[in-house]
Design a protein around this motif. Structure first.
Motif, PDB file in Angstrom:
ATOM      1  N   TYR A   1       1.026  -8.950  -7.363  1.00  0.00           N
ATOM      2  CA  TYR A   1       2.212  -9.683  -6.932  1.00  0.00           C
ATOM      3  C   TYR A   1       2.046 -10.123  -5.492  1.00  0.00           C
ATOM      4  O   TYR A   1       1.189  -9.627  -4.763  1.00  0.00           O
ATOM      5  N   GLN A   2       2.875 -11.078  -5.109  1.00  0.00           N
ATOM      6  CA  GLN A   2       2.816 -11.636  -3.764  1.00  0.00           C
ATOM      7  C   GLN A   2       4.248 -11.932  -3.332  1.00  0.00           C
ATOM      8  O   GLN A   2       4.989 -12.606  -4.036  1.00  0.00           O
ATOM      9  N   GLU A   3       4.637 -11.410  -2.201  1.00  0.00           N
ATOM     10  CA  GLU A   3       5.985 -11.643  -1.692  1.00  0.00           C
ATOM     11  C   GLU A   3       6.005 -12.904  -0.837  1.00  0.00           C
ATOM     12  O   GLU A   3       5.081 -13.162  -0.076  1.00  0.00           O
ATOM     13  N   TRP A   4       7.065 -13.669  -0.993  1.00  0.00           N
ATOM     14  CA  TRP A   4       7.251 -14.881  -0.209  1.00  0.00           C
ATOM     15  C   TRP A   4       8.472 -14.699   0.676  1.00  0.00           C
ATOM     16  O   TRP A   4       9.528 -14.275   0.215  1.00  0.00           O
ATOM     17  N   LYS A   5       8.332 -14.995   1.959  1.00  0.00           N
ATOM     18  CA  LYS A   5       9.452 -14.940   2.890  1.00  0.00           C
ATOM     19  C   LYS A   5       9.441 -16.204   3.739  1.00  0.00           C
ATOM     20  O   LYS A   5       8.396 -16.600   4.263  1.00  0.00           O
TER      21      LYS A   5
ATOM     22  N   ASN B   1      -1.434 -10.713  -1.076  1.00  0.00           N
ATOM     23  CA  ASN B   1      -1.550 -10.519  -2.512  1.00  0.00           C
ATOM     24  C   ASN B   1      -1.843  -9.046  -2.754  1.00  0.00           C
ATOM     25  O   ASN B   1      -2.827  -8.514  -2.269  1.00  0.00           O
ATOM     26  N   VAL B   2      -0.971  -8.346  -3.504  1.00  0.00           N
ATOM     27  CA  VAL B   2      -1.098  -6.909  -3.722  1.00  0.00           C
ATOM     28  C   VAL B   2      -1.525  -6.653  -5.165  1.00  0.00           C
ATOM     29  O   VAL B   2      -0.878  -7.106  -6.102  1.00  0.00           O
ATOM     30  N   ASN B   3      -2.633  -5.934  -5.335  1.00  0.00           N
ATOM     31  CA  ASN B   3      -3.104  -5.534  -6.649  1.00  0.00           C
ATOM     32  C   ASN B   3      -2.581  -4.128  -6.901  1.00  0.00           C
ATOM     33  O   ASN B   3      -2.938  -3.189  -6.207  1.00  0.00           O
ATOM     34  N   MET B   4      -1.735  -3.961  -7.911  1.00  0.00           N
ATOM     35  CA  MET B   4      -1.093  -2.672  -8.166  1.00  0.00           C
ATOM     36  C   MET B   4      -2.100  -1.592  -8.560  1.00  0.00           C
ATOM     37  O   MET B   4      -1.931  -0.433  -8.205  1.00  0.00           O
ATOM     38  N   ALA B   5      -3.164  -1.939  -9.271  1.00  0.00           N
ATOM     39  CA  ALA B   5      -4.161  -0.959  -9.683  1.00  0.00           C
ATOM     40  C   ALA B   5      -4.876  -0.376  -8.464  1.00  0.00           C
ATOM     41  O   ALA B   5      -5.075   0.834  -8.361  1.00  0.00           O
ATOM     42  N   GLU B   6      -5.226  -1.230  -7.516  1.00  0.00           N
ATOM     43  CA  GLU B   6      -5.902  -0.748  -6.309  1.00  0.00           C
ATOM     44  C   GLU B   6      -4.952   0.081  -5.451  1.00  0.00           C
ATOM     45  O   GLU B   6      -5.341   1.099  -4.894  1.00  0.00           O
ATOM     46  N   ALA B   7      -3.698  -0.333  -5.369  1.00  0.00           N
ATOM     47  CA  ALA B   7      -2.720   0.418  -4.590  1.00  0.00           C
ATOM     48  C   ALA B   7      -2.483   1.793  -5.203  1.00  0.00           C
ATOM     49  O   ALA B   7      -2.353   2.790  -4.488  1.00  0.00           O
TER      50      ALA B   7
END
Length: 68
Positions: free
Chosen positions: A45-49, A56-62
């Motif tokens: 996912y990627q947050e937009w502000k 860009n955040v990879n949930m598996a790596e996190a």
């Protein structure tokens, strides 16, 4: 009861997830491990502000980093 009675209770994605999990559970251990690795999906996912993209955040790596 109709063949599509599951639609009253589940979305298609939930239905296929349940069916896949049930199928993997009846496999022998070696095939089960292979099937579980193949069935794993990583969410990104990627947050937009203010109109700008964040990291860009990879949930598996996190998740792996948190477990270590």
């Amino acid at each position: 009861m109709s063949a599509a009675s599951w639609r009253a209770h589940f979305t298609f994605n939930k239905y296929t997830s349940i069916a896949a999990r049930a199928t993997r559970e009846v496999l022998k251990e070696e095939q089960r491990a292979t099937a579980e690795r193949r069935g794993y999906m990583a969410l990104r996912y990627q947050e937009w502000k203010e109109g700008k993209a964040g990291d860009n955040v990879n949930m598996a790596e996190a998740e792996k980093k948190q477990q270590q």
